[in-house]
Structures are given as structure tokens and as C-alpha cells.
Design a protein around this motif. Structure first.
Motif, PDB file in Angstrom:
ATOM      1  N   TYR A  88       0.815  -1.217   0.000  1.00  0.00           N
ATOM      2  CA  TYR A  88       0.000   0.000   0.000  1.00  0.00           C
ATOM      3  C   TYR A  88       0.852   1.271   0.000  1.00  0.00           C
ATOM      4  CZ  TYR A  88      -4.338  -2.498   0.362  1.00  0.00           C
ATOM      5  OH  TYR A  88      -5.410  -3.298   0.082  1.00  0.00           O
ATOM      6  N   GLY A  89       2.144   1.140  -0.275  1.00  0.00           N
ATOM      7  CA  GLY A  89       3.006   2.314  -0.328  1.00  0.00           C
ATOM      8  C   GLY A  89       3.337   2.882   1.033  1.00  0.00           C
ATOM      9  N   GLY A  90       3.259   2.045   2.057  1.00  0.00           N
ATOM     10  CA  GLY A  90       3.499   2.505   3.413  1.00  0.00           C
ATOM     11  C   GLY A  90       4.876   2.140   3.924  1.00  0.00           C
ATOM     12  N   SER A  91       5.067   2.363   5.212  1.00  0.00           N
ATOM     13  CA  SER A  91       6.336   2.040   5.856  1.00  0.00           C
ATOM     14  C   SER A  91       6.078   1.092   7.019  1.00  0.00           C
ATOM     15  CB  SER A  91       7.030   3.309   6.358  1.00  0.00           C
ATOM     16  OG  SER A  91       6.251   3.922   7.376  1.00  0.00           O
ATOM     17  N   PHE A  92       7.131   0.376   7.419  1.00  0.00           N
ATOM     18  CA  PHE A  92       7.028  -0.627   8.472  1.00  0.00           C
ATOM     19  C   PHE A  92       8.290  -0.608   9.307  1.00  0.00           C
ATOM     20  CE2 PHE A  92       8.139  -4.828  10.025  1.00  0.00           C
ATOM     21  CZ  PHE A  92       6.983  -5.220  10.680  1.00  0.00           C
ATOM     22  N   GLU A  93       8.134  -0.597  10.619  1.00  0.00           N
ATOM     23  CA  GLU A  93       9.260  -0.720  11.540  1.00  0.00           C
ATOM     24  C   GLU A  93       8.857  -1.673  12.655  1.00  0.00           C
ATOM     25  OE1 GLU A  93      10.695   2.988  13.051  1.00  0.00           O
ATOM     26  OE2 GLU A  93      10.575   3.954  11.088  1.00  0.00           O
ATOM     27  N   ALA A  94       9.794  -2.508  13.062  1.00  0.00           N
ATOM     28  CA  ALA A  94       9.561  -3.422  14.177  1.00  0.00           C
ATOM     29  C   ALA A  94      10.882  -3.636  14.885  1.00  0.00           C
ATOM     30  CB  ALA A  94       9.000  -4.747  13.679  1.00  0.00           C
ATOM     31  N   ALA A  95      10.855  -3.517  16.217  1.00  0.00           N
ATOM     32  CA  ALA A  95      12.101  -3.660  16.975  1.00  0.00           C
ATOM     33  C   ALA A  95      11.799  -3.810  18.461  1.00  0.00           C
ATOM     34  CB  ALA A  95      12.991  -2.445  16.758  1.00  0.00           C
ATOM     35  N   PRO A  96      12.741  -4.390  19.188  1.00  0.00           N
ATOM     36  CA  PRO A  96      12.613  -4.402  20.647  1.00  0.00           C
ATOM     37  C   PRO A  96      12.626  -2.966  21.176  1.00  0.00           C
ATOM     38  CG  PRO A  96      14.350  -5.894  19.917  1.00  0.00           C
ATOM     39  CD  PRO A  96      13.946  -5.080  18.731  1.00  0.00           C
ATOM     40  N   ARG A  97      11.890  -2.735  22.250  1.00  0.00           N
ATOM     41  CA  ARG A  97      11.855  -1.414  22.889  1.00  0.00           C
ATOM     42  C   ARG A  97      12.959  -1.341  23.939  1.00  0.00           C
ATOM     43  NH1 ARG A  97       6.383  -1.174  25.504  1.00  0.00           N
ATOM     44  NH2 ARG A  97       7.066   0.917  26.004  1.00  0.00           N
ATOM     45  N   PRO A  98      13.613  -0.194  24.081  1.00  0.00           N
ATOM     46  CA  PRO A  98      14.691  -0.054  25.075  1.00  0.00           C
ATOM     47  C   PRO A  98      14.230  -0.373  26.499  1.00  0.00           C
ATOM     48  CG  PRO A  98      14.592   1.886  23.660  1.00  0.00           C
ATOM     49  CD  PRO A  98      13.413   1.032  23.310  1.00  0.00           C
ATOM     50  N   GLU A  99      12.982  -0.045  26.815  1.00  0.00           N
ATOM     51  CA  GLU A  99      12.468  -0.285  28.166  1.00  0.00           C
ATOM     52  C   GLU A  99      11.911  -1.692  28.344  1.00  0.00           C
ATOM     53  OE1 GLU A  99       9.265   1.876  25.775  1.00  0.00           O
ATOM     54  OE2 GLU A  99      11.423   1.935  25.959  1.00  0.00           O
ATOM     55  N   GLY A 100      12.011  -2.509  27.294  1.00  0.00           N
ATOM     56  CA  GLY A 100      11.511  -3.876  27.332  1.00  0.00           C
ATOM     57  C   GLY A 100      10.298  -4.027  26.434  1.00  0.00           C
ATOM     58  N   GLY A 101      10.080  -5.231  25.990  1.00  0.00           N
ATOM     59  CA  GLY A 101       8.964  -5.482  25.099  1.00  0.00           C
ATOM     60  C   GLY A 101       9.346  -5.255  23.643  1.00  0.00           C
ATOM     61  N   PHE A 102       8.334  -5.115  22.810  1.00  0.00           N
ATOM     62  CA  PHE A 102       8.540  -5.031  21.366  1.00  0.00           C
ATOM     63  C   PHE A 102       7.534  -4.043  20.798  1.00  0.00           C
ATOM     64  CE2 PHE A 102       8.730  -6.638  16.995  1.00  0.00           C
ATOM     65  CZ  PHE A 102      10.073  -6.947  16.869  1.00  0.00           C
ATOM     66  N   ALA A 103       7.886  -3.381  19.698  1.00  0.00           N
ATOM     67  CA  ALA A 103       6.987  -2.420  19.066  1.00  0.00           C
ATOM     68  C   ALA A 103       6.938  -2.640  17.567  1.00  0.00           C
ATOM     69  CB  ALA A 103       7.451  -0.991  19.360  1.00  0.00           C
ATOM     70  N   VAL A 104       5.753  -2.469  17.010  1.00  0.00           N
ATOM     71  CA  VAL A 104       5.535  -2.494  15.566  1.00  0.00           C
ATOM     72  C   VAL A 104       4.878  -1.168  15.210  1.00  0.00           C
ATOM     73  CG1 VAL A 104       4.200  -3.559  13.694  1.00  0.00           C
ATOM     74  CG2 VAL A 104       5.285  -4.998  15.427  1.00  0.00           C
ATOM     75  N   SER A 105       5.392  -0.523  14.173  1.00  0.00           N
ATOM     76  CA  SER A 105       4.863   0.759  13.733  1.00  0.00           C
ATOM     77  C   SER A 105       4.682   0.725  12.221  1.00  0.00           C
ATOM     78  CB  SER A 105       5.828   1.879  14.135  1.00  0.00           C
ATOM     79  OG  SER A 105       5.325   3.127  13.723  1.00  0.00           O
TER      80      SER A 105
END
Length: 116
Positions: A88-105
Motif C-alpha cells: 500500500y506504499g506505506g512504511s514498516f518498523e519493528a524492533a525491541p523497545r529499550p524499556e523492554g517489550g517489542f513495538a511495531v509501527s
């Protein structure tokens, strides 16, 4: 898993975009269950004039001495989310969070976003 869901979408999205948002959120939550449950998770979907923002963050697995991290056989969750965003012409980021856990954007453009 406790999920805090926030959705701000003032106008109807195209059917293809709605399905893409739903599938990205579903896959991200599946990954949280596979790799971090039980945990807390925050899901935010917001549509603005030019983009749809999808953010999923978890706190990570509870830490306890001797407790193994739950790692179930994996699939292609992150790859699938990335492919959907790019389609869809978008962007994707996924990574561990510095404070713990994981994030998807994920960011998806609204204009001209009528699906493949």
C-alpha cells in the motif's frame, strides 16, 4: 494478555485498507501471544488526512527467575506485515523497545490508497 485498543478513524476507509489494517493488527497481536504472553499490549490505530498510523507495543514477557521466554514455532508474521505495508506504499518498523517489550509501527498513505 491485556490489550488496550484505541481507534480514531473519522472517515470510512476503503475496504482493502480496512482489511490491511485488520490483518496487521491481528498478526502483531498473534506475535505478542507467541513471544511475550502473558503481558500488556497497547494498540493504536489513527487516521489523519494523509496517513493511517498503526502502533502496537507490548511490555514483554513477565520476568521471573528461572522462567523461560515463550518461543513458539514462528511463521512469517513480521515479513507479512512488512509486505502488506509496502503493498500500500506505506512504511514498516519493528524492533525491541529499550524499556523492554517489542513495538511495531506501520504508516499507510490515505490518498490513492484504494488497494492493489
Amino acid at each position: 494478555m491485556d490489550v488496550d485498543l484505541t481507534v480514531h478513524v473519522p472517515e470510512a476507509l476503503s475496504e482493502g485498507t480496512q482489511l490491511t489494517v485488520d490483518r496487521i493488527v491481528q498478526e502483531a497481536l498473534t506475535n505478542v501471544v507467541r513471544h511475550a504472553a502473558p503481558t500488556r499490549c497497547q494498540v493504536t490505530v489513527e487516521a489523519a488526512a494523509r496517513e493511517i498510523r498503526i502502533d502496537i507495543m507490548d511490555e514483554g514477557p513477565p520476568s521471573a527467575p528461572g522462567r523461560a521466554v515463550r518461543e513458539l514455532p514462528g511463521g512469517h508474521g513480521l515479513l507479512g506485515m512488512r509486505e502488506r505495508a509496502m503493498m500500500y506504499g506505506g512504511s514498516f518498523e519493528a524492533a525491541p523497545r529499550p524499556e523492554g517489550g517489542f513495538a511495531v509501527s506501520v504508516r499507510l498513505p490515505v490518498e490513492g490508497n484504494q488497494g492493489p
